[in-house]
Design an enzyme around this catalytic site. Sequence first.
Site, PDB file in Angstrom:
ATOM      1  N   ASN A 135       0.856  -1.176   0.000  1.00  0.00           N
ATOM      2  CA  ASN A 135       0.000   0.000   0.000  1.00  0.00           C
ATOM      3  C   ASN A 135       0.897   1.232   0.000  1.00  0.00           C
ATOM      4  O   ASN A 135       2.134   1.129   0.058  1.00  0.00           O
ATOM      5  CB  ASN A 135      -0.981  -0.010   1.174  1.00  0.00           C
ATOM      6  N   LYS A 137       1.509   3.526   2.173  1.00  0.00           N
ATOM      7  CA  LYS A 137       2.317   3.693   3.381  1.00  0.00           C
ATOM      8  C   LYS A 137       3.537   2.769   3.340  1.00  0.00           C
ATOM      9  O   LYS A 137       4.665   3.183   3.662  1.00  0.00           O
ATOM     10  CB  LYS A 137       1.476   3.401   4.621  1.00  0.00           C
ATOM     11  N   GLU A 138       3.319   1.527   2.924  1.00  0.00           N
ATOM     12  CA  GLU A 138       4.426   0.567   2.873  1.00  0.00           C
ATOM     13  C   GLU A 138       5.465   0.965   1.833  1.00  0.00           C
ATOM     14  O   GLU A 138       6.674   0.842   2.063  1.00  0.00           O
ATOM     15  CB  GLU A 138       3.869  -0.829   2.587  1.00  0.00           C
ATOM     16  N   ASP A 204      -6.356  -8.028   0.968  1.00  0.00           N
ATOM     17  CA  ASP A 204      -6.454  -9.453   0.643  1.00  0.00           C
ATOM     18  C   ASP A 204      -7.318  -9.664  -0.595  1.00  0.00           C
ATOM     19  O   ASP A 204      -7.032 -10.527  -1.434  1.00  0.00           O
ATOM     20  CB  ASP A 204      -7.047 -10.229   1.826  1.00  0.00           C
TER      21      ASP A 204
END
Length: 414
Positions: A135, A137-138, A204
């Site tokens: 995502n 943020k990651e 997921d």
Amino acid sequence: MGWFFFIPHRHSTARHVDLLIGNRKGVFPTIVRLAGRPTTSKTRYVAGGQQLLRADRETAAPVDDATADRLADAVEAALGDAEVLIVSDYAKGVVTDALMKRIVPAAAAANVPVIVDPKSRNLARYRSAALVTPNLKELSEAADGDLSREDEIVAAARRQIERARIGAVLVTRGAQGMSLVTADEATHFSSVAREVFDVSGAGDTVVATLAAGMAAGMPVLDAARLANVAAGIVVGKAGTAVVYPDDLLAELGGNAGASKTPQSIEAALGRVRDWQARGDKVGFTNGCFDLLHPGHVSLLAQARAACDRLVVGLNSDASVKRLKGESRPMQTEAARAAVLGSLESVDLVVVFDEDTPERLLREVRPDVLVKGADYTVETVVGADFVQSYGGKVVLAELVPGFSTTATIARMKPE
């Protein structure tokens, strides 16, 4: 905690199971037990149907190399009948560097692409994966900086592609949609979510849809587009919900009527559970609805006024024949369902094959059961069941002068 999912060969009937799943030859869970290591448990705090907080009880220390080897052995044994391998890294100590160094080359040797849902800020540990799905943020953490503009996202993703020899990066960006980045191209998908109700499980859903598309032979770009649609659907549902094929078909086709007439009872009941989880009052009525007339329209409008969401149980063609005779129905169940689904008062149409809707009623468990005033509460099928858990039975006023049977009789030549 970590998960490995195998998408089996097409036409397979196998399903994945926790930790490791099998192939078309059967399902064989491989759960490696470690003494003294508790299973992660998650407690969600919900208010007004919205998740406010999650508390986890877990051990996140890396597993030892011997345990990683046992997991890798099981992965390698299953690769022969797989189309895609998904590695979902929850950063709970199961997906270690040692494990990745074994399973990614093994998958490459078996010509099985690897899709990784990462939690590590070091994306190089997923070296040579076909696709990684961080995502925003990651990806920002991996890039050691905030990424706000699309050009910054693309540049950061390409640095990871070059550094880790990753085939592509699909960045999930919440309300801003997704970005699929390869070494040569970048495609940005706008969010299709109409209403964000609960983001649990959205990541997921993206990975699962993406993998299913790739396993079916779709190009990565098309699979990513499909995953974006699936994510838009799932965030509009409560909790860790399921996206059914009917949901995707309705969304892709842009057919509001089709979205009200799911092909499977599982999809229909899943939608009902979503509404109930939100706190919506669910109503139910039923009938043959052959040659829809103003009396039907009035009944449905009154039923909808008594609830937030109206489910209509529709007698199947076989059921109508048993009830009305061999000359009926005048229209097929598909046609009748399509007409009902086009009405603003109707939220969902479910076809049932029995003579009465009692079994369907017990599965839906509506808050309100509506029938015409030509019945009494005592003669309404399922009334006692609905009242047993506090539900309400409503008798709708009839519009005089309208009858399907009478209409058909007038159509016959004298």
